[in-house]
Enzyme design. Structure first.
Site, PDB file in Angstrom:
ATOM      1  N   LYS A  22     -13.394  15.281   6.919  1.00 21.45           N
ATOM      2  CA  LYS A  22     -12.605  14.039   6.853  1.00 21.45           C
ATOM      3  C   LYS A  22     -11.626  13.992   8.023  1.00 21.45           C
ATOM      4  CE  LYS A  22      -8.899  13.820   4.023  1.00 21.45           C
ATOM      5  NZ  LYS A  22      -7.636  13.464   4.690  1.00 21.45           N
ATOM      6  N   ASN A  23     -10.936  15.114   8.265  1.00 22.48           N
ATOM      7  CA  ASN A  23      -9.852  15.127   9.248  1.00 22.48           C
ATOM      8  C   ASN A  23     -10.329  15.254  10.678  1.00 22.48           C
ATOM      9  OD1 ASN A  23      -8.186  14.723   7.123  1.00 22.48           O
ATOM     10  ND2 ASN A  23      -7.361  16.806   7.071  1.00 22.48           N
ATOM     11  N   ARG A  94      -2.492   7.085   5.729  1.00 22.38           N
ATOM     12  CA  ARG A  94      -1.572   7.435   6.811  1.00 22.38           C
ATOM     13  C   ARG A  94      -2.328   7.628   8.126  1.00 22.38           C
ATOM     14  NH1 ARG A  94       2.747  10.211   8.561  1.00 22.38           N
ATOM     15  NH2 ARG A  94       2.269  11.827  10.081  1.00 22.38           N
ATOM     16  N   CYS A 118       4.041   9.262   1.187  1.00 21.80           N
ATOM     17  CA  CYS A 118       2.953   9.460   0.211  1.00 21.80           C
ATOM     18  C   CYS A 118       3.428  10.574  -0.731  1.00 21.80           C
ATOM     19  CB  CYS A 118       1.651   9.837   0.916  1.00 21.80           C
ATOM     20  SG  CYS A 118       1.650  11.499   1.517  1.00 21.80           S
ATOM     21  N   ARG A 123       6.343  11.850   5.464  1.00 23.24           N
ATOM     22  CA  ARG A 123       5.281  11.679   6.471  1.00 23.24           C
ATOM     23  C   ARG A 123       5.701  10.730   7.616  1.00 23.24           C
ATOM     24  NH1 ARG A 123       0.434  12.930   3.877  1.00 23.24           N
ATOM     25  NH2 ARG A 123      -0.463  13.303   5.932  1.00 23.24           N
ATOM     26  N   PRO A 124       6.822  10.966   8.263  1.00 25.86           N
ATOM     27  CA  PRO A 124       7.231  10.080   9.371  1.00 25.86           C
ATOM     28  C   PRO A 124       6.271  10.186  10.562  1.00 25.86           C
ATOM     29  CG  PRO A 124       8.646  11.996   9.263  1.00 25.86           C
ATOM     30  CD  PRO A 124       7.736  12.098   8.092  1.00 25.86           C
ATOM     31  N   VAL A 125       6.402   9.235  11.474  1.00 20.33           N
ATOM     32  CA  VAL A 125       5.574   9.261  12.698  1.00 20.33           C
ATOM     33  C   VAL A 125       6.462   9.241  13.941  1.00 20.33           C
ATOM     34  CG1 VAL A 125       3.481   8.253  11.704  1.00 20.33           C
ATOM     35  CG2 VAL A 125       5.294   6.735  12.542  1.00 20.33           C
ATOM     36  N   GLN A 127       7.405  11.561  15.869  1.00 23.80           N
ATOM     37  CA  GLN A 127       6.909  12.381  16.987  1.00 23.80           C
ATOM     38  C   GLN A 127       5.808  11.660  17.754  1.00 23.80           C
ATOM     39  OE1 GLN A 127       8.443  15.451  17.708  1.00 23.80           O
ATOM     40  NE2 GLN A 127       9.843  14.594  16.198  1.00 23.80           N
ATOM     41  N   ASP A 314      -3.550  22.493   3.287  1.00 20.52           N
ATOM     42  CA  ASP A 314      -4.559  21.742   2.522  1.00 20.52           C
ATOM     43  C   ASP A 314      -5.352  22.631   1.581  1.00 20.52           C
ATOM     44  OD1 ASP A 314      -5.411  19.391   5.180  1.00 20.52           O
ATOM     45  OD2 ASP A 314      -3.699  19.565   3.841  1.00 20.52           O
ATOM     46  N   ILE A 336       4.920  23.427   5.209  1.00 18.57           N
ATOM     47  CA  ILE A 336       4.602  22.230   6.006  1.00 18.57           C
ATOM     48  C   ILE A 336       5.151  20.950   5.377  1.00 18.57           C
ATOM     49  CG2 ILE A 336       2.730  20.839   7.013  1.00 18.57           C
ATOM     50  CD1 ILE A 336       2.836  23.599   8.258  1.00 18.57           C
ATOM     51  N   ARG A 406     -10.949  10.159  -2.089  1.00 19.09           N
ATOM     52  CA  ARG A 406     -10.476   9.899  -0.719  1.00 19.09           C
ATOM     53  C   ARG A 406     -10.996  10.970   0.225  1.00 19.09           C
ATOM     54  NH1 ARG A 406      -4.339   8.989   0.301  1.00 19.09           N
ATOM     55  NH2 ARG A 406      -5.298   9.006   2.371  1.00 19.09           N
TER      56      ARG A 406
HETATM   57  C1  EPZ Z   1      -2.784  16.178   9.010  1.00 17.04           C
HETATM   58  O1  EPZ Z   1      -1.770  15.303   8.575  1.00 17.04           O
HETATM   59  C2  EPZ Z   1      -3.874  16.121   7.960  1.00 17.04           C
HETATM   60  N1  EPZ Z   1      -4.391  14.751   7.870  1.00 17.04           N
HETATM   61  C3  EPZ Z   1      -3.309  16.559   6.609  1.00 17.04           C
HETATM   62  O2  EPZ Z   1      -4.383  16.574   5.691  1.00 17.04           O
HETATM   63  C4  EPZ Z   1      -2.756  17.977   6.747  1.00 17.04           C
HETATM   64  O3  EPZ Z   1      -2.181  18.365   5.536  1.00 17.04           O
HETATM   65  C5  EPZ Z   1      -1.702  18.006   7.867  1.00 17.04           C
HETATM   66  O4  EPZ Z   1      -2.287  17.523   9.099  1.00 17.04           O
HETATM   67  C6  EPZ Z   1      -1.174  19.409   8.120  1.00 17.04           C
HETATM   68  O5  EPZ Z   1      -2.236  20.262   8.462  1.00 17.04           O
HETATM   69  C7  EPZ Z   1      -5.265  14.338   8.811  1.00 17.04           C
HETATM   70  O6  EPZ Z   1      -5.626  15.065   9.736  1.00 17.04           O
HETATM   71  C8  EPZ Z   1      -5.784  12.932   8.655  1.00 17.04           C
HETATM   72  P1  EPZ Z   1       1.340  16.662  10.601  1.00 17.04           P
HETATM   73  P2  EPZ Z   1      -0.579  14.888   9.587  1.00 17.04           P
HETATM   74  O7  EPZ Z   1       1.663  15.548  11.523  1.00 17.04           O
HETATM   75  O8  EPZ Z   1      -1.093  14.875  10.979  1.00 17.04           O
HETATM   76  C9  EPZ Z   1       6.030  16.356  10.027  1.00 17.04           C
HETATM   77  C10 EPZ Z   1      -5.452  16.217   3.663  1.00 17.04           C
HETATM   78  O9  EPZ Z   1      -5.239  16.693   2.560  1.00 17.04           O
HETATM   79  N2  EPZ Z   1       5.951  15.250  11.009  1.00 17.04           N
HETATM   80  O10 EPZ Z   1       0.643  17.875  11.157  1.00 17.04           O
HETATM   81  O11 EPZ Z   1       0.016  13.658   9.046  1.00 17.04           O
HETATM   82  C11 EPZ Z   1       5.281  16.027   8.732  1.00 17.04           C
HETATM   83  O12 EPZ Z   1       6.112  15.302   7.849  1.00 17.04           O
HETATM   84  C12 EPZ Z   1      -4.317  15.725   4.531  1.00 17.04           C
HETATM   85  O13 EPZ Z   1      -6.588  16.100   4.190  1.00 17.04           O
HETATM   86  C13 EPZ Z   1       7.115  14.578  11.367  1.00 17.04           C
HETATM   87  O14 EPZ Z   1       8.214  14.870  10.879  1.00 17.04           O
HETATM   88  O15 EPZ Z   1       0.424  16.097   9.425  1.00 17.04           O
HETATM   89  C14 EPZ Z   1       4.936  17.409   8.214  1.00 17.04           C
HETATM   90  O16 EPZ Z   1       6.047  17.949   7.535  1.00 17.04           O
HETATM   91  C15 EPZ Z   1      -3.005  15.785   3.774  1.00 17.04           C
HETATM   92  N3  EPZ Z   1       7.039  13.562  12.276  1.00 17.04           N
HETATM   93  C16 EPZ Z   1       4.678  18.219   9.491  1.00 17.04           C
HETATM   94  O17 EPZ Z   1       5.335  17.499  10.539  1.00 17.04           O
HETATM   95  C17 EPZ Z   1       5.853  13.189  12.860  1.00 17.04           C
HETATM   96  O18 EPZ Z   1       5.836  12.257  13.706  1.00 17.04           O
HETATM   97  C18 EPZ Z   1       3.197  18.352   9.847  1.00 17.04           C
HETATM   98  O19 EPZ Z   1       2.655  17.061   9.793  1.00 17.04           O
HETATM   99  C19 EPZ Z   1       4.675  13.892  12.478  1.00 17.04           C
HETATM  100  C20 EPZ Z   1       4.751  14.918  11.567  1.00 17.04           C
END
Ligand code: EPZ
Length: 427
Positions: A22-23, A94, A118, A123-125, A127, A314, A336, A406
């Site tokens: 999926k990812n 997201r 969620c 889950r901010p963006v 970065q 995950d 995380i 999902r």
């Molecule tokens: C990806 O999410 C995966 N989703 C998630 O899988 C996975 O749990 C996660 O990476 C961690 O490995 C997809 O690839 C579609 P991050 P992502 O950005 O990219 C913080 C599943 O079950 N952060 O690596 O959204 C964030 O809040 C899903 O398949 C910011 O603060 O995760 C988290 O605490 C769930 N600001 C940490 O960083 C940002 O702009 C890591 O998040 C981005 C992230």
């Protein structure tokens, strides 16, 4: 609303086919936005999130076509595409934020809804925005949308050196796709190293991108003027494979997970072996996979989630389900996400003994589990409740399994194929 009804106590035996990840599929579908040529993905998993991403791309004007039985989908993103990702679709997934980088890189503008939080965290963006601004994008946030464009007179993003405040998987993917068409060199200093990142990079390289260092924390991209189409096979889903490893470990038995890759699951397999589970690679080429054997007698294992190649967040809920039935007390630390213990309360309903303190859960293993009605709260929590239900005495009814759908491709069919007593009921 669909539910899964599980009667515990069966061992698992046989072979299961691990689907595409999926990812990896979600960013790779967005990568098709980077070229006007047709892009063919094969081994795309049949998931709600993939259907949602497809709707999002269709909504922009991307022509998509399903072909062949091997999960093939073709994408053609025309020059007159509408570079917008609306709230109605983004709020449910997201990963829609992954459209931002490619839309900016190819069309010079994008309007993408903020994802909202969620179950597992805010889950901010921020970065993603910071990195794309470093590449010259002008991004404002208004009325719940990110409005992104290039500076007046600029025709392309510019290469930049990007260091994010924390490792971000989809952030790294957005930067990879944006940098592929940017002018000059981009260096990602603390890039995510997940196998899905490497798979996306391999696809972009097939499209003509110049990328080095993917799979390490430092990725260097030389931007090019244009990318062309390609055919790419989505890498196997290591989290689905890990989920089935935990299921066989808990239920006892033996199974072969075709297409599973031991080299993508090192941290999880180490913990499974310490718990007393036999895990090994087997077979070649298309026939390669993972053989797993378990007596069901397990030793509980403490672990803490970290970025790849550490223990994946995950897989946290699924391995906690293993610790419920293993001998001994274990500590599970989630580093995380701030709220990824939603499965704990549901596990307590099955008779588990768990206490949580912030990001640490203490699990007293070996308690007999008894079937009950439980509620899925997020994707991987759902999977952990199914695993616990395989060994709980009596019937377990898992509600709200749209969470499961999902991210898992027909999980109950695959488990039934291994001998589990599990069925989907609509009540
Ligand atoms: C990806 O999410 C995966 N989703 C998630 O899988 C996975 O749990 C996660 O990476 C961690 O490995 C997809 O690839 C579609 P991050 P992502 O950005 O990219 C913080 C599943 O079950 N952060 O690596 O959204 C964030 O809040 C899903 O398949 C910011 O603060 O995760 C988290 O605490 C769930 N600001 C940490 O960083 C940002 O702009 C890591 O998040 C981005 C992230």
């Amino acid at each position: 609303m669909d539910k899964l009804l599980i009667r515990g106590g069966r061992n698992l035996h046989g072979e299961v086919l691990i689907s595409g990840a999926k990812n990896a599929a979600l960013p790779e579908m967005c990568a098709a936005l980077l070229t006007r040529d047709p892009v063919h993905l094969v081994n795309v998993p049949r998931l709600h999130d993939v259907a949602t991403m497809r709707r999002l791309l269709d909504n922009m004007g991307v022509k998509t076509e399903t072909h062949g039985e091997r999960g093939g989908i073709s994408f053609t993103a025309p020059d007159d595409l509408n570079p917008e990702a609306p709230y109605e679709l983004v709020k449910t997934m997201r990963a829609s934020v992954l459209a931002l980088g490619p839309l900016l890189a190819r069309f010079g503008r994008a309007k993408v809804s903020l994802p909202g939080g969620c179950a597992i965290g805010s889950r901010p963006v921020d970065q993603h925005i910071k990195g794309l601004q470093a590449m010259g994008a002008e991004i404002t946030v208004e009325h719940g949308y990110m409005h992104a464009s290039l500076p007046l007179g600029a025709s392309r993003l510019k290469g930049a050196r990007i260091t994010t405040d924390m490792v971000t998987v989809t952030g790294t993917e957005n930067f990879l796709m944006a940098a592929a068409l940017a002018e000059g060199e981009t260096v990602l200093e603390n890039a995510a190293m997940e196998p899905e990142i490497s798979d996306l990079a391999e696809m972009l390289i097939k499209m003509g991108a110049k990328i080095e260092g993917h799979g390490t924390s430092r990725i260097v991209i030389q931007g090019v003027e244009r990318l062309h189409g390609c055919t790419h096979q989505v890498v196997a889903d290591r989290i689905e494979a890990g989920t089935f490893l935990c299921a066989v470990a808990v239920a006892g038995g033996e199974a072969f997970l075709r297409h599973g890759r031991v080299d993508h699951l090192g941290a999880v397999i180490d913990k499974l072996k310490d718990a007393g589970v036999q895990v090994q690679a087997e077979g070649e080429g298309e026939g390669a996979g993972i053989r797993v054997r378990s007596t069901g007698q397990l030793k509980a294992q403490s672990f803490r989630t970290t970025e790849y190649p550490g223990f994946p967040t995950d897989m946290q809920a699924q391995f906690m389900a293993l610790n419920l039935v293993a001998e001994g007390t274990s500590m599970v630390t989630e580093t995380i996400f701030e709220n990824r213990f939603m499965h704990v309360n549901e596990m307590l309903r099955l008779g588990a003994q768990i206490t949580t303190d912030g990001r640490v859960a203490t699990v007293v293993g070996g308690k007999p589990l008894s079937g009950a009605m439980v509620m899925a709260t997020d994707l991987r929590a759902s999977a952990s409740l199914v695993i616990a239900g395989l060994v709980a005495k009596g019937e377990t009814l898992v509600d709200r399994i749209y969470h499961l759908d999902r991210g898992y491709d027909r999980m109950e069919e695959k488990l039934r194929g291994l001998g589990a007593d599990i069925e989907r009921v609509s009540q």
